[in-house]
Structures are given as structure tokens and as C-alpha cells.
Design a protein around this motif. Structure first.
Motif, PDB file in Angstrom:
ATOM      1  N   ALA A  24       0.862  -1.183   0.000  1.00  0.00           N
ATOM      2  CA  ALA A  24       0.000   0.000   0.000  1.00  0.00           C
ATOM      3  C   ALA A  24       0.890   1.221   0.000  1.00  0.00           C
ATOM      4  O   ALA A  24       1.671   1.437   0.902  1.00  0.00           O
ATOM      5  CB  ALA A  24      -0.890  -0.006   1.241  1.00  0.00           C
ATOM      6  N   THR A 136       7.556   8.605   2.243  1.00  0.00           N
ATOM      7  CA  THR A 136       7.169   8.167   3.581  1.00  0.00           C
ATOM      8  C   THR A 136       7.331   9.322   4.542  1.00  0.00           C
ATOM      9  O   THR A 136       8.249  10.138   4.404  1.00  0.00           O
ATOM     10  CB  THR A 136       8.015   6.971   4.065  1.00  0.00           C
ATOM     11  OG1 THR A 136       7.627   6.627   5.407  1.00  0.00           O
ATOM     12  CG2 THR A 136       9.496   7.290   4.076  1.00  0.00           C
ATOM     13  N   ASN A 184       7.259   1.001   3.852  1.00  0.00           N
ATOM     14  CA  ASN A 184       6.059   0.868   4.689  1.00  0.00           C
ATOM     15  C   ASN A 184       6.477   0.462   6.093  1.00  0.00           C
ATOM     16  O   ASN A 184       7.413  -0.298   6.284  1.00  0.00           O
ATOM     17  CB  ASN A 184       5.054  -0.132   4.095  1.00  0.00           C
ATOM     18  CG  ASN A 184       5.605  -1.523   3.967  1.00  0.00           C
ATOM     19  OD1 ASN A 184       6.817  -1.743   4.023  1.00  0.00           O
ATOM     20  ND2 ASN A 184       4.739  -2.498   3.770  1.00  0.00           N
ATOM     21  N   GLY A 185       5.783   1.026   7.078  1.00  0.00           N
ATOM     22  CA  GLY A 185       6.110   0.741   8.460  1.00  0.00           C
ATOM     23  C   GLY A 185       7.380   1.442   8.916  1.00  0.00           C
ATOM     24  O   GLY A 185       7.908   2.330   8.251  1.00  0.00           O
ATOM     25  N   ASP A 577       0.176   5.350  16.868  1.00  0.00           N
ATOM     26  CA  ASP A 577      -0.233   3.963  17.024  1.00  0.00           C
ATOM     27  C   ASP A 577      -0.779   3.742  18.434  1.00  0.00           C
ATOM     28  O   ASP A 577      -0.072   3.958  19.428  1.00  0.00           O
ATOM     29  CB  ASP A 577       0.959   3.042  16.756  1.00  0.00           C
ATOM     30  CG  ASP A 577       0.599   1.572  16.885  1.00  0.00           C
ATOM     31  OD1 ASP A 577      -0.567   1.217  16.605  1.00  0.00           O
ATOM     32  OD2 ASP A 577       1.480   0.772  17.268  1.00  0.00           O
ATOM     33  N   HIS A 607      -3.618   3.802   6.131  1.00  0.00           N
ATOM     34  CA  HIS A 607      -3.388   3.095   7.391  1.00  0.00           C
ATOM     35  C   HIS A 607      -3.281   1.602   7.105  1.00  0.00           C
ATOM     36  O   HIS A 607      -3.969   1.074   6.229  1.00  0.00           O
ATOM     37  CB  HIS A 607      -4.533   3.357   8.378  1.00  0.00           C
ATOM     38  CG  HIS A 607      -4.200   3.040   9.797  1.00  0.00           C
ATOM     39  ND1 HIS A 607      -4.337   1.785  10.335  1.00  0.00           N
ATOM     40  CD2 HIS A 607      -3.729   3.830  10.795  1.00  0.00           C
ATOM     41  CE1 HIS A 607      -3.979   1.809  11.610  1.00  0.00           C
ATOM     42  NE2 HIS A 607      -3.593   3.029  11.918  1.00  0.00           N
ATOM     43  N   THR A 608      -2.423   0.919   7.840  1.00  0.00           N
ATOM     44  CA  THR A 608      -2.187  -0.500   7.557  1.00  0.00           C
ATOM     45  C   THR A 608      -3.286  -1.418   8.075  1.00  0.00           C
ATOM     46  O   THR A 608      -3.332  -2.593   7.712  1.00  0.00           O
ATOM     47  CB  THR A 608      -0.835  -0.945   8.144  1.00  0.00           C
ATOM     48  OG1 THR A 608      -0.772  -0.556   9.527  1.00  0.00           O
ATOM     49  CG2 THR A 608       0.316  -0.292   7.392  1.00  0.00           C
ATOM     50  N   TRP A 609      -4.193  -0.922   8.949  1.00  0.00           N
ATOM     51  CA  TRP A 609      -5.281  -1.753   9.469  1.00  0.00           C
ATOM     52  C   TRP A 609      -6.451  -0.833   9.776  1.00  0.00           C
ATOM     53  O   TRP A 609      -6.540  -0.238  10.849  1.00  0.00           O
ATOM     54  CB  TRP A 609      -4.826  -2.494  10.722  1.00  0.00           C
ATOM     55  CG  TRP A 609      -5.766  -3.558  11.227  1.00  0.00           C
ATOM     56  CD1 TRP A 609      -6.976  -3.381  11.811  1.00  0.00           C
ATOM     57  CD2 TRP A 609      -5.565  -4.972  11.206  1.00  0.00           C
ATOM     58  NE1 TRP A 609      -7.554  -4.582  12.157  1.00  0.00           N
ATOM     59  CE2 TRP A 609      -6.702  -5.579  11.797  1.00  0.00           C
ATOM     60  CE3 TRP A 609      -4.539  -5.795  10.745  1.00  0.00           C
ATOM     61  CZ2 TRP A 609      -6.829  -6.958  11.935  1.00  0.00           C
ATOM     62  CZ3 TRP A 609      -4.667  -7.163  10.894  1.00  0.00           C
ATOM     63  CH2 TRP A 609      -5.794  -7.738  11.477  1.00  0.00           C
ATOM     64  N   PRO A 636      -6.604  -2.384   4.542  1.00  0.00           N
ATOM     65  CA  PRO A 636      -5.898  -1.117   4.763  1.00  0.00           C
ATOM     66  C   PRO A 636      -6.712   0.072   4.255  1.00  0.00           C
ATOM     67  O   PRO A 636      -7.611  -0.072   3.429  1.00  0.00           O
ATOM     68  CB  PRO A 636      -4.625  -1.295   3.919  1.00  0.00           C
ATOM     69  CG  PRO A 636      -5.061  -2.179   2.783  1.00  0.00           C
ATOM     70  CD  PRO A 636      -6.062  -3.129   3.392  1.00  0.00           C
ATOM     71  N   ASP A 637      -6.403   1.244   4.801  1.00  0.00           N
ATOM     72  CA  ASP A 637      -6.861   2.534   4.280  1.00  0.00           C
ATOM     73  C   ASP A 637      -8.370   2.761   4.447  1.00  0.00           C
ATOM     74  O   ASP A 637      -9.162   1.823   4.554  1.00  0.00           O
ATOM     75  CB  ASP A 637      -6.501   2.704   2.808  1.00  0.00           C
ATOM     76  CG  ASP A 637      -5.015   2.562   2.538  1.00  0.00           C
ATOM     77  OD1 ASP A 637      -4.231   2.660   3.500  1.00  0.00           O
ATOM     78  OD2 ASP A 637      -4.645   2.355   1.373  1.00  0.00           O
ATOM     79  N   ASP A 666      -0.161  -0.951  14.276  1.00  0.00           N
ATOM     80  CA  ASP A 666      -0.391  -0.488  12.911  1.00  0.00           C
ATOM     81  C   ASP A 666      -0.335   1.036  12.871  1.00  0.00           C
ATOM     82  O   ASP A 666      -0.707   1.719  13.832  1.00  0.00           O
ATOM     83  CB  ASP A 666      -1.741  -0.984  12.396  1.00  0.00           C
ATOM     84  CG  ASP A 666      -1.717  -2.473  12.130  1.00  0.00           C
ATOM     85  OD1 ASP A 666      -1.278  -2.855  11.031  1.00  0.00           O
ATOM     86  OD2 ASP A 666      -2.112  -3.239  13.024  1.00  0.00           O
ATOM     87  N   GLY A 668      -0.357   4.913  10.353  1.00  0.00           N
ATOM     88  CA  GLY A 668      -0.877   5.584   9.176  1.00  0.00           C
ATOM     89  C   GLY A 668      -1.023   7.074   9.405  1.00  0.00           C
ATOM     90  O   GLY A 668      -0.542   7.626  10.398  1.00  0.00           O
TER      91      GLY A 668
END
Length: 678
Positions: A24, A136, A184-185, A577, A607-609, A636-637, A666, A668
Motif C-alpha cells: 500500500a 514516507t 512501509n512501516g 499507534d 493506514h495498515t489496518w 488497509p486505508d 499499525d 498511518g
């Protein structure tokens, strides 16, 4: 990943089996709140603002700007707040007529390349930083640079992954290296292993596998093969620029950076043999003459060069006046074509039974455009960014075909219609309704990034068609189209020429390696606003075309007449988070009375979750309206428009979007949000 001189990237025209984990995209476009219809109108409605168009630079002028940026990169890194171990590497500079510079950088950390660390800095003529676009927003900081897993172990794991995908004659390429993975992350120390050999259909294999150097976990993988007088097979008799040497002529185009066309003679490696003969007439229009495919490829490269130069002022793929080269007759009955960064070249197979070389005009434009993407945004070739990468090549390949105005291959919104790749006369892809190919996406959904990039590209291809031509039934150059919209509302097109200008400016000044569809909407709106003004019909058409493929909301809040008024904030806000709530504000003014009972709230969150998120709208009086509760949803998202009965609130005042992450592990950010008053 963004490309560098030590790495190899190639692109296919045709579908390949999905080669890795979907990523993502995360693209941060730092901007201030914009009230639609209230700011920066273009001086001439319907015409691009000349101040915000890129100037055509000579190679020496471009080199000078890059030298200047390189000399100031340490100061720029400090101004951006980068850490002591972070350094910038200048990749390219675009200059606008008003003196604004768009400088694209890659990044290193402790001397290691940061994959997903690329960014674009917009600097006014005065020297003031106006905007920063990042791949990022995460701070690039790694606890330890000492790996717990050996590089040899990471390479063996990558080899196993490649073999599981059907690769043959696998080997680890010399370009394998230690990196920082930040796409990511939280950024981590990692290995990037590049596996060579051949894919299952004979295409060169360049599987990039990123492995966590602390845990040995595979973080990401993508296939580096990004698939993509002459008597031609597809374009009729055309003029070719060649070079005479003594009594012989070669397919060398001295007018376009020295582009050359070579004959691989069914081989799969090396440069091949430069086409050379005593006559300056090439091919006979059929596959019985090896020079026919060469004439098509040479012509396609010339038209693509001219398209970029005369449409955008771009001087070659790298914008440095240097031509790439073409290779034809790759393999035996090879049904594909590809761009390869390492050789800076386009390569074409001869199709099934060696009867249909993949050298048609739009395919040539497609493959060369992969080179342009590689040398600008560097869109990752996986997930939504991979779909955008493929769509960009389809979009510009289509632009090339229309630009050529060739009566034997008229412009259309079909991809690969000449090469009969399906064996039944149907094209490879359709831009007006991508799903007609049986697999491509007409509109965005949460799982679109899991599709093969040649299918997820349908979202952007459909957007471009709608932006250019509008929705509904029509006939263009003898081809019938009937383009639907995901919301059932019509779209009025602005014309292909304007749509191309908007997409090119977004690609070269707004997109980064991790741009996804939500961020592509943000970037293309920013580009449209700069070119035509935020009150323009062009700006509103970009909103409507994205909404029609389920990305964001309409310019009029869903009203077909476009009568709504929108207020938007596109500034990024990080979401802690499992932490406290954060807010993003929009100030509404110029309204009378109370807000409507059908106030529309468009939310774009990366957002990852998504299930972790609780989202509220807070009115000017402090009244809170729950838009979304936290849940177990793992997708996600959040890209959604909510309808709120806010009729007890005064319309004018400060409205807030309040977001809280209610679960651990997670991350975002709020990518932007909008209020629309119908």
C-alpha cells in the motif's frame, strides 16, 4: 523502488503472474487547506497557467541545476530536519517558467540507500520551500546497523522465492546489497537480493526480494521486468532517420540522441547486431523481412521521442538528450515486450509463431514511457503504485499513438490492438471500460492492490479516459466506446491534451515511489490546480473523474450539476499507534444559516489496518458525529464519503476530523479530507 545506476529495472507490456506482496503506497503531499473555488485561478480559463508549466532545458542547463542542487543538498537535508546520518542524492530537477524548482532526491542512511525514502522539494524563485512530497513520513532511524541474519541466508531465501514462481537458471545478481527499507512501516535494516535467470515464459528474471536483516522475514518482493523510408508491419510506409557510413546505412537516429535498433536474431542476451544495409529502404511490411520489425521499433522510438519533446518539452527518457536503443527478434515466439533499465533499452518479441512482433506504435510508446517513469517518480512495480506505473505507460503510449496521426494506426483508447496478442483480434487492454479484458479493475476497491499490476492499472486508465473524453457512449476515430462510472453519475471530459499535461506534471513533480491511488488523486489535483487554477473546470473534472472510479468525492458532492461547494484540507496528519486522537481542521466561511442535513464528509486515510480507526466529525459547536467505529476489519486505508445530518450546526466556523487508533501495531496518517455542501 526508485532506480539507481547500479540497479536493473524492466517493464512488460503484457500480463505477468503476480510476483509479490502488494504494497500500500504512502505518499505525503504537504499542503495547506484549500477552499474549492476560492484560490489561485488560472489567468486564462481553460488554458494552462504559463507560470506553472515546465520550461524546456538544454542538457547543460539541466546539468547546472543538478550541480547547484547537489552543492546545496547538505543544507537542504538540514532544512528538512533529516538526521545526522541521512544524506540526499539529487536525481532530477524540473524548472517552471516562474522560477519554481521541483528537485527530486533519493536518500541514504549511514551510507546505505533508503528504499522508499525518495522525496520532491518545491522551491520558489526566492529560495523559499513551498512544498515537500515524501514517499514516507516515517523518521528514518534504525536502532542497529549490525545484521542478525547473514546476507547469504537472505540470498538463499530469495532464490527459493524465485524458484517457487517458476524461475529457471536462477542466480544472485551483483546488484544485491544492504539497504534501509522504509517504504512501509518503521524503517529497518534489510537486504535487497536481485535474482537473475529466466521467468517461466523465457522473459529475463529480475526478482527483487527485500529481507529484514534482523528477523530474516521477507518484507517485499517485486518483479523487475516491468512489462510494455520504413515499410512497417503496423504503421505503413514511414520516414526513418538513419545514418550513412560509406556505402552503408544503419538504423541510428542522430536526430534523437543516437537511438539505435539492433537485431537479436532470436537470441536472449547481449546487444545484438546493429541493423545495417546498402539500401536506405527498410523492411517489406511483412515478417519475411527481419528489418520490418526493426522499422516499426525504430519509428515507434522516434515518434515517442518527438511526443515527449513537443508535448512536454522533455528531451529524451532521462531529459538529457541521450537516446535509448531498441532490440527486436528477442527469443523464439516470445509473446512480450519490455523496458530494461540496466541496458537502457526496449526489447520486442515476435509473438506467437513469430508472426506478430510486439512492435506496434502504442507498445513502443508504452515501453519507452516505463523509462520515463523510472527516471522520474520511480513508482514501485507492485501494489497500487505498480498499477499506476503500468497505467502511466498505457496513458502515454496512447498519447503517442494519437500524436503520430498515422492513418495506418489511428489513435484510440485500446492497448495493443494491432499485435493480436489474444489471437482473436481483440486488444490487450481497454481504457474506456478496463474490465472488458476479463480481469482489469474499472474502479478502486480495497483489494485492487492485490491484483497483477496490468489489471490494477485499470483504475488509472479508466480515470484518464473519463478525464479526456467523459462518460457514456461515443465514437472516436471510428471506434465505439461506452464508459461507465462507479457512482452512476456522468463525467464531462476536458480533452486528451489537457489530461496528458495534468498526468505528466503529477508524475514529474508530485508522485514518488510509493504513491497509491488516493495520493495520485491528491497529486493530480495539485497539478491541475497549478496548471489551470483550483476554480477551473479542469480541476473539477479531475475530482469528478477520480470519483467516477471510486477514489474521493465529486466536485459538487455528488450533484450531477456540480452545484456543491467544497472545502478541503490536504495536509498530512500522523496518527499515533494505539494513542491519543488527532485532528485536522477546515474553516468554512461564506455560507449562510445552518449546515445541511446531507453534509458530505470525504475521508482519505492511509493506514495498515483500517479496523483500528475510530473517526468522528466535530462541528463548530463541539457536537461530535461518529463516522466510523473501530472494528476487526483488516483491510488497509479508508477512502470513503459519509453523509451527516448536521442541520443543527451553523455552517460557518471550524470543523474538525478527529481520528484515533484504538489498536496496537499499525500505523498511518490522514492523507486529506473534504466537506461538501450540496
Amino acid at each position: 523502488m526508485s532506480s539507481s545506476s547500479s540497479r536493473r529495472r524492466t517493464s512488460h507490456i503484457t500480463h505477468r503472474r503476480a510476483a509479490g506482496v502488494a504494497l500500500a503506497g504512502v505518499a505525503a503531499l504537504v499542503a495547506t487547506a484549500v477552499q474549492s473555488g476560492a484560490a489561485s485561478a488560472a489567468p486564462h480559463p481553460g488554458k494552462a497557467n504559463p507560470a506553472h508549466t515546465a520550461v524546456q532545458l538544454t542538457p547543460s542547463q539541466r546539468a547546472e541545476l543538478i550541480r547547484d542542487a547537489d552543492g546545496a543538498k547538505a543544507a537542504t537535508a538540514k532544512d528538512l530536519g533529516l538526521g545526522a546520518q541521512e544524506k540526499l542524492v539529487v536525481k532530477d530537477v524540473v524548472k517552471d517558467a516562474d522560477g519554481t524548482l521541483h528537485t527530486r532526491y533519493e536518500r541514504t542512511y549511514a551510507g546505505l540507500p533508503v528504499l522508499g525514502g525518495d522525496l520532491v522539494v518545491d522551491t520558489a524563485k526566492s529560495g523559499a520551500t513551498e512544498r515537500v512530497v515524501k514517499a514516507t513520513d516515517a523518521a528514518v532511524k534504525v536502532r542497529s546497523l549490525t545484521p542478525s541474519v547473514s546476507q547469504a541466508a537472505a540470498q538463499q531465501q530469495a532464490l527459493r522465492s524465485a524458484r517457487a514462481l517458476g524461475a529457471e537458471k536462477t542466480s544472485v545478481a551483483p546488484s544485491s546489497r544492504k539497504v534501509i527499507w522504509a517504504a512501509n512501516g518503521a524503517p529497518v535494516l534489510a537486504y535487497e537480493t536481485v535474482v537473475g535467470g529466466l521467468q517461466d515464459d523465457g522473459t529475463p528474471n529480475q526478482l527483487h526480494v527485500v529481507t529484514d536483516a534482523s528477523t530474516g522475514k521477507e518484507l517485499y518482493r517485486y518483479q523487475g521486468i516491468e512489462t510494455g523510408v520504413g515499410n512497417t508491419q503496423y504503421s505503413g510506409q514511414v520516414s526513418l532517420t538513419t545514418t550513412q557510413s560509406g556505402s552503408s546505412y544503419t538504423l541510428t537516429d542522430g536526430a534523437r540522441g543516437g537511438h539505435k535498433t539492433y537485431n537479436l536474431n532470436h537470441g536472449t542476451s547481449g546487444t545484438g547486431t546493429l541493423f545495417s544495409q546498402t539500401s536506405d529502404t527498410w523492411g517489406n511490411g511483412t515478417t519475411s523481412n527481419a528489418a520490418t520489425a526493426a522499422a516499426d521499433a525504430h519509428y515507434g522510438a522516434a515518434v515517442t521521442w518527438d511526443f515527449y519533446k513537443n508535448t512536454f518539452g522533455r528531451n529524451g527518457i532521462k531529459n538529457n538528450g541521450v537516446g535509448a536503443y531498441s532490440r527486436v527478434h528477442y527469443g523464439n515466439s516470445y509473446v512480450n515486450a519490455f523496458w530494461d533499465d540496466s541496458c537502457f533499452c526496449m526489447t520486442y518479441g515476435d509473438g506467437s509463431g513469430n508472426n506478430d512482433p510486439l512492435t506496434s506504435l502504442d507498445v513502443a510508446g508504452h515501453e519507452m514511457s516505463h523509462g520515463v517513469t523510472s527516471n522520474t517518480a520511480g513508482l514501485n512495480y507492485s501494489g497500487e503504485s505498480g498499477g499506476l506505473n503500468e497505467a502511466t505507460s498505457d496513458i502515454f503510449g496512447t498519447g503517442v499513438e494519437f500524436y503520430a496521426a498515422n492513418s495506418s494506426d489511428v489513435g484510440d483508447y485500446l492497448i495493443g490492438e494491432k499485435i493480436d496478442i489474444n489471437g482473436d483480434g481483440t486488444p490487450l487492454r481497454y481504457m474506456d471500460k478496463p474490465s472488458k479484458d476479463g480481469a482489469s479493475a474499472d474502479s478502486w476497491s480495497s483489494g485492487v492492490g492485490n491484483k497483477d499490476v496490468h489489471y490494477s492499472s485499470g483504475v488509472a486508465n479508466h480515470f484518464f479516459y473519463l478525464l479526456s473524453e467523459g462518460s457514456g457512449a461515443k465514437v472516436i476515430n471510428g471506434v465505439s466506446y461506452n464508459s461507465p462510472t462507479s457512482d452512476g453519475l456522468p463525467v464531462t471530459g476536458i480533452g486528451r491534451d489537457k489530461a496528458l499535461q495534468i498526468w505528466y506534471r503529477a508524475l514529474t513533480t508530485k508522485f514518488t515511489s510509493t504513491t497509491n491511488y488516493a495520493s495520485a488523486r491528491t497529486g493530480s489535483l495539485a497539478a491541475a490546480g497549478e496548471l489551470y487554477g483550483t476554480t477551473s473546470a479542469e480541476y473539477k473534472a479531475v475530482q469528478d473523474a477520480w470519483a467516477a472510479v471510486n477514489v474521493g468525492s465529486r466536485s459538487g458532492g455528488g450533484d450531477p450539476g456540480g452545484g456543491g461547494t467544497s472545502f478541503e484540507n490536504t495536509a498530512d496528519v500522523q496518527i499515533p499507534d494505539y494513542g491519543s486522537a488527532v485532528t485536522s481542521s477546515i474553516t468554512v466561511s461564506g455560507r449562510t444559516g445552518n449546515a445541511p442535513s446531507n453534509l458530505q464528509v470525504t475521508v482519505d486515510i492511509v493506514h495498515t489496518w483500517s479496523g483500528d480507526l475510530q473517526i468522528d466529525l466535530v462541528g463548530p459547536s463541539g457536537t461530535t458525529y461518529r463516522l466510523k467505529s473501530s472494528s476487526s476489519d483488516s483491510t488497509p486505508d479508508v477512502h470513503k464519503t459519509y453523509t451527516v445530518n448536521a442541520s443543527t450546526q451553523t455552517a460557518n466556523g471550524t470543523w474538525k476530523l478527529k481520528v484515533q487508533d484504538k489498536g496496537p501495531q499499525d500505523t498511518g496518517y490522514i492523507d486529506g479530507w473534504k466537506l461538501t455542501f450540496p
